[in-house]
Enzyme design. Sequence first.
Site, PDB file in Angstrom:
ATOM      1  N   CYS A   1       0.774  -1.256  -0.143  1.00 18.30           N
ATOM      2  CA  CYS A   1      -0.076  -0.010  -0.010  1.00 18.30           C
ATOM      3  C   CYS A   1       0.834   1.090  -0.166  1.00 18.30           C
ATOM      4  O   CYS A   1       1.925   1.034  -0.577  1.00 18.30           O
ATOM      5  CB  CYS A   1      -0.947   0.008   1.277  1.00 18.30           C
ATOM      6  SG  CYS A   1      -0.222   0.221   2.847  1.00 18.30           S
ATOM      7  N   ALA A   2       0.616   2.182   0.677  1.00 18.51           N
ATOM      8  CA  ALA A   2       1.173   3.503   0.593  1.00 18.51           C
ATOM      9  C   ALA A   2       2.573   3.359   1.645  1.00 18.51           C
ATOM     10  O   ALA A   2       3.457   3.595   1.431  1.00 18.51           O
ATOM     11  CB  ALA A   2       0.350   4.760   0.869  1.00 18.51           C
TER      12      ALA A   2
END
Length: 114
Positions: free
Chosen positions: A74-75
């Site tokens: 993800c981020a």
Amino acid sequence: MSLFDSLFGKPVPSVDPMKASQMMAEKPAPVLIDVREPVEYAQGHVAGSRLIPLGQLNSRLSEIPADRKVLVICASGSRSSMAARQLEKAGYEVINVTGGMMNWVRHGLPVKSK
């Protein structure tokens, strides 16, 4: 079992971005699932990754091969950690990429944008 494990479950295995990149070159390569939102993915993602936003993960499990390792990203590592737990409960062999795309970029690894 520790108190932490009894409250939160066992930690999901994780690898740093360098190790994840090396794993992507293996045969067969693991499936890399990016659980960010489409706008985030379009801004930059790992080549060959599949976009399945976290909120859609349970309804799209059939798109993830059950016979291969699964890397999730993800981020920053938070959403992918949640996704990894979901996938692990569904029977997948899953590994979280620590630090997410921010850490991937910090390591100077290639990023593809649409």
